[in-house]
Enzyme design. Sequence first.
Site, PDB file in Angstrom:
ATOM      1  N   ASP A 106       0.792  -1.253  -0.162  1.00  0.00           N
ATOM      2  CA  ASP A 106      -0.056  -0.062  -0.052  1.00  0.00           C
ATOM      3  C   ASP A 106       0.782   1.105  -0.002  1.00  0.00           C
ATOM      4  O   ASP A 106       2.221   1.204   0.186  1.00  0.00           O
ATOM      5  CB  ASP A 106      -0.800   0.066   1.291  1.00  0.00           C
ATOM      6  CG  ASP A 106      -2.010   1.180   1.230  1.00  0.00           C
ATOM      7  OD1 ASP A 106      -2.347   1.762   0.170  1.00  0.00           O
ATOM      8  OD2 ASP A 106      -2.300   1.831   2.364  1.00  0.00           O
ATOM      9  N   SER A 107       0.384   2.339  -0.121  1.00  0.00           N
ATOM     10  CA  SER A 107       0.986   3.718  -0.091  1.00  0.00           C
ATOM     11  C   SER A 107       1.538   3.843   1.323  1.00  0.00           C
ATOM     12  O   SER A 107       2.409   4.518   1.559  1.00  0.00           O
ATOM     13  CB  SER A 107       0.289   4.928  -0.620  1.00  0.00           C
ATOM     14  OG  SER A 107      -0.875   5.044   0.180  1.00  0.00           O
ATOM     15  N   CYS A 158      -3.973  -1.776  -1.822  1.00  0.00           N
ATOM     16  CA  CYS A 158      -3.799  -0.311  -2.303  1.00  0.00           C
ATOM     17  C   CYS A 158      -4.975  -0.060  -3.427  1.00  0.00           C
ATOM     18  O   CYS A 158      -4.623  -0.341  -4.594  1.00  0.00           O
ATOM     19  CB  CYS A 158      -2.489   0.044  -2.596  1.00  0.00           C
ATOM     20  SG  CYS A 158      -2.767   2.009  -3.117  1.00  0.00           S
ATOM     21  N   GLU A 162      -2.367   8.369   8.387  1.00  0.00           N
ATOM     22  CA  GLU A 162      -0.990   8.288   8.458  1.00  0.00           C
ATOM     23  C   GLU A 162      -0.399   9.021   9.773  1.00  0.00           C
ATOM     24  O   GLU A 162       0.733   8.632  10.182  1.00  0.00           O
ATOM     25  CB  GLU A 162      -0.438   8.874   7.173  1.00  0.00           C
ATOM     26  CG  GLU A 162      -0.688   7.867   6.007  1.00  0.00           C
ATOM     27  CD  GLU A 162       0.174   6.623   6.072  1.00  0.00           C
ATOM     28  OE1 GLU A 162       1.267   6.528   6.463  1.00  0.00           O
ATOM     29  OE2 GLU A 162      -0.570   5.568   5.727  1.00  0.00           O
ATOM     30  N   CYS A 199     -10.943   2.797   0.111  1.00  0.00           N
ATOM     31  CA  CYS A 199      -9.710   3.049   0.375  1.00  0.00           C
ATOM     32  C   CYS A 199      -9.509   2.056   1.579  1.00  0.00           C
ATOM     33  O   CYS A 199     -10.178   2.237   2.499  1.00  0.00           O
ATOM     34  CB  CYS A 199      -9.447   4.525   0.617  1.00  0.00           C
ATOM     35  SG  CYS A 199      -7.786   4.915   1.244  1.00  0.00           S
ATOM     36  N   HIS A 241      -7.303   2.668   3.933  1.00  0.00           N
ATOM     37  CA  HIS A 241      -7.106   3.456   5.384  1.00  0.00           C
ATOM     38  C   HIS A 241      -8.351   3.576   5.917  1.00  0.00           C
ATOM     39  O   HIS A 241      -8.410   3.763   6.935  1.00  0.00           O
ATOM     40  CB  HIS A 241      -6.433   4.760   4.762  1.00  0.00           C
ATOM     41  CG  HIS A 241      -5.138   4.796   4.523  1.00  0.00           C
ATOM     42  ND1 HIS A 241      -4.537   4.555   3.388  1.00  0.00           N
ATOM     43  CD2 HIS A 241      -4.199   5.262   5.395  1.00  0.00           C
ATOM     44  CE1 HIS A 241      -3.246   4.518   3.440  1.00  0.00           C
ATOM     45  NE2 HIS A 241      -2.617   5.153   4.587  1.00  0.00           N
TER      46      HIS A 241
END
Length: 255
Positions: free
Chosen positions: A6-7, A69, A146, A176, A178
């Site tokens: 993932d990012s 992701c 994050e 997403c 997240h």
Amino acid sequence: MIAIFDSGLGGLSVLARVREALPLQDVVYLADQARVPYGDRGLEEIHAYAVENFAFLERMGGDLIVVGCNTSCAAAQLYGWPTGLPLLDLFDAAGEAVAAAGVGEAVVLATAATVRSGGYARSITRNAPQVRVREVAAPELVPLVEAGESGSPRAFAAVSRIVRPLGGVESIVYGCTHYPFLERHLRTLLPATRFIDPAEQQARNAAQAVRGLGLRDEAGEVRLYTTGDPEAFRRGVEALVGPIGAVARAPLAGV
Ligand code: DGL
């Protein structure tokens, strides 16, 4: 060995499900935190990152890529996946998850790049043509997760700004990875809404793929890599999913 990327921290919501489904597979996880968020970038740039991410995961010995992701799936719609390894795309899992949920309406919350790609609507319509789909971009949310702020009043306010204008919603799909880490806020704001996390279907698909590929049981070890700061990453991992494995820096060419 399963490879997840993932990012940033979001793919941990996929990793957690994969661990439940496949406790005896080793997992290598890559977080490209030097370049998070992906969702505000162009698809060509995101594809270029995927090339480096995949080269790393292949070098680490991944047998099966479990994508963590969605925004990279958006880029893959246009540019394809830069790997010869077997791979599970999250858009496919999402379409299957919505079809299995049996809902009439699905509001997809996702990054701007994912929404622009229209990939979610296509996957849901392919799997469940009767479902009315609306895609809503929520670019504020990834930076909050994050920054370790998923439980904060700021995160609640940001989620509120996104969902209040939607009115009553039958189901929300996490477009997403997240966003499941913001679920407590979403449930407070939308108590009657059903939440669909494609990560659950992704983990089922991973279990099936492991069987299909005949991958042998391993020690169930998790190794976590970041292109960013390993110490900050370790804190983020522990806050979201606990101390599940050793953390190190990923030496990628482009970062
Ligand atoms: N967690 C990712 C996703 O599922 C990427 C978020 C981002 O970097 O913007 O789309």
